[in-house]
Design a protein around this motif. Structure first.
Motif, PDB file in Angstrom:
ATOM      1  N   GLU A   6      -6.527   4.792   5.708  1.00 42.96           N
ATOM      2  CA  GLU A   6      -6.761   3.347   5.515  1.00 42.96           C
ATOM      3  C   GLU A   6      -5.465   2.675   5.053  1.00 42.96           C
ATOM      4  O   GLU A   6      -5.116   1.589   5.521  1.00 42.96           O
ATOM      5  CB  GLU A   6      -7.861   3.095   4.472  1.00 42.96           C
ATOM      6  CG  GLU A   6      -9.239   3.679   4.811  1.00 42.96           C
ATOM      7  CD  GLU A   6      -9.829   3.200   6.133  1.00 42.96           C
ATOM      8  OE1 GLU A   6      -9.462   2.119   6.616  1.00 42.96           O
ATOM      9  OE2 GLU A   6     -10.648   3.948   6.700  1.00 42.96           O
ATOM     10  N   ARG A   7      -4.769   3.338   4.128  1.00 40.81           N
ATOM     11  CA  ARG A   7      -3.512   2.770   3.617  1.00 40.81           C
ATOM     12  C   ARG A   7      -2.484   2.665   4.728  1.00 40.81           C
ATOM     13  O   ARG A   7      -1.774   1.676   4.840  1.00 40.81           O
ATOM     14  CB  ARG A   7      -2.952   3.638   2.481  1.00 40.81           C
ATOM     15  CG  ARG A   7      -3.540   3.308   1.112  1.00 40.81           C
ATOM     16  CD  ARG A   7      -2.649   3.829  -0.002  1.00 40.81           C
ATOM     17  NE  ARG A   7      -2.420   5.271   0.091  1.00 40.81           N
ATOM     18  CZ  ARG A   7      -3.285   6.203  -0.367  1.00 40.81           C
ATOM     19  NH1 ARG A   7      -4.397   5.829  -0.968  1.00 40.81           N
ATOM     20  NH2 ARG A   7      -3.017   7.478  -0.244  1.00 40.81           N
ATOM     21  N   GLY A  10      -3.353  -0.204   6.914  1.00 40.71           N
ATOM     22  CA  GLY A  10      -3.029  -1.427   6.159  1.00 40.71           C
ATOM     23  C   GLY A  10      -1.533  -1.706   6.193  1.00 40.71           C
ATOM     24  O   GLY A  10      -1.101  -2.856   6.383  1.00 40.71           O
ATOM     25  N   ASP A  14       0.417  -4.888   7.685  1.00 42.01           N
ATOM     26  CA  ASP A  14       1.403  -5.649   6.895  1.00 42.01           C
ATOM     27  C   ASP A  14       2.714  -5.815   7.663  1.00 42.01           C
ATOM     28  O   ASP A  14       3.348  -6.862   7.604  1.00 42.01           O
ATOM     29  CB  ASP A  14       1.709  -4.938   5.564  1.00 42.01           C
ATOM     30  CG  ASP A  14       0.528  -5.004   4.606  1.00 42.01           C
ATOM     31  OD1 ASP A  14      -0.385  -5.832   4.847  1.00 42.01           O
ATOM     32  OD2 ASP A  14       0.501  -4.219   3.631  1.00 42.01           O
TER      33      ASP A  14
END
Ligand code: FPP
Ligand code: MG
Length: 298
Positions: A6-7, A10, A14
């Protein structure tokens, strides 16, 4: 483990430096992350596995954004789909953003992984097109249905398993077959649930497939088993809104003829084969993942 994926997604979002894209991504429900789970279970959670899992999940998310437009689906995972909220154009374009960013990242992973995953996306696209073409008439050909669901759904799951095996230095053939079986069974079960579950359980309208013209395996078996008059009745319902009365009739006939059971048995056989493969590879976690799939509610 999955949090790292998930990071990573993300982080990729970004990197787009686009507030609109970030806001759209925030509206997407994450889903089960089956493909990412598979990759991490096979390859562990090193940087290349995390990257591959993130890329595959982004491709999958992009494909669902496009699919909901194609299927006129306004609910996804119990929530309004992005096309319901912001229209088709936004969904298509945001799907393109996710898909192209995923590919941009994919080329920096192992070349063999990039080949396996990119080839699967070709299959995926052909499968979606085939699904649409098939929905224009009542398909009665089981082989055609099986190939379509292999392309549309199993190809990316197969690729995820194979890519993970490559990264982990494991036997790619066994893991590819495992992924393919799991993927085909997954779509077969999804198609069964469309018939047996309520809209609340599904998080999307029930019996939507038949209404959309999709004759999944239980419909193919039902068509085969019905007598002349009932068959005519079934054919007349194809591709039309399914009334409560017709839904009850279809469900009743599916139970009576054993069409549902026959389709379920086929999904179970594929899963059992996958379990056998993973027994030989000494992968109890992958055996358990396969087992869980057939334990989904009917
Ligand atoms: C869901 O099937 C659809 C897929 C698994 C594949 C969709 C593929 C594409 C749109 C082509 C590839 C596009 C990109 C951008 C990579 P379903 O409609 O049977 O399942 P559902 O009930 O979850 O909607
Ligand atoms: Mg769909």
């Amino acid at each position: 483990m999955l949090e790292a994926v998930e990071r990573r997604i993300g982080h990729y979002i970004d990197e787009l430096e686009d507030r609109d894209a970030a806001a759209l991504y925030a509206r997407l429900p994450a889903g089960k992350r089956l493909r990412a789970r598979l990759i991490l279970t096979i390859a562990g959670s090193g940087p290349a596995a995390i990257k591959t899992a993130a890329v595959v999940e982004m491709i999958h998310a992009a494909s669902l954004l496009h699919d909901d437009v194609i299927d006129d689906a306004f609910v996804r995972r119990g929530r309004p789909s992005l096309n319901a909220l912001y229209g088709n154009k936004t969904s298509i374009m945001f799907g393109d953003v996710l898909y192209s960013k995923a590919f941009h990242e994919l080329v920096d992973i192992d070349r063999r992984v990039a080949r396996v995953v990119s080839a699967a996306v070709v299959e995926l696209s052909l499968g979606e097109r085939r699904d649409l073409l098939l929905s224009q008439s009542f398909n009665t050909d089981r082989e055609v249905y099986l190939h379509m669901i292999y392309q549309k759904t199993a190809s990316l799951i197969e690729a995820a398993s194979e890519a993970a095996a490559i990264l982990a230095g494991k036997n790619p053939d066994a893991y590819r077959t495992y992924g393919r079986n799991l993927g085909i069974a997954f779509q077969m079960i999804d198609d069964l649930l469309d018939i047996t579950q309520s809209a609340e359980q599904l998080g999307k309208p029930a019996m939507h497939d038949f209404q959309e013209g999709k004759t999944t395996l239980p419909y193919i078996y039902l068509h085969e088993a019905l007598g002349e008059a009932d068959r005519e009745r079934l054919l007349a319902m194809h591709g039309r809104p399914v009334t409560e009365e017709n839904a009850a009739w279809i469900r009743g006939k599916m139970a009576e003829t054993g069409a549902l059971e026959r389709a379920r048995g086929e999904a179970e056989a594929l899963v059992n084969e996958a379990i056998g493969l993973m027994k030989r590879e000494r992968e109890p976690a992958l055996e358990a993942m396969a087992r869980k799939m057939i334990e989904r509610d009917y």
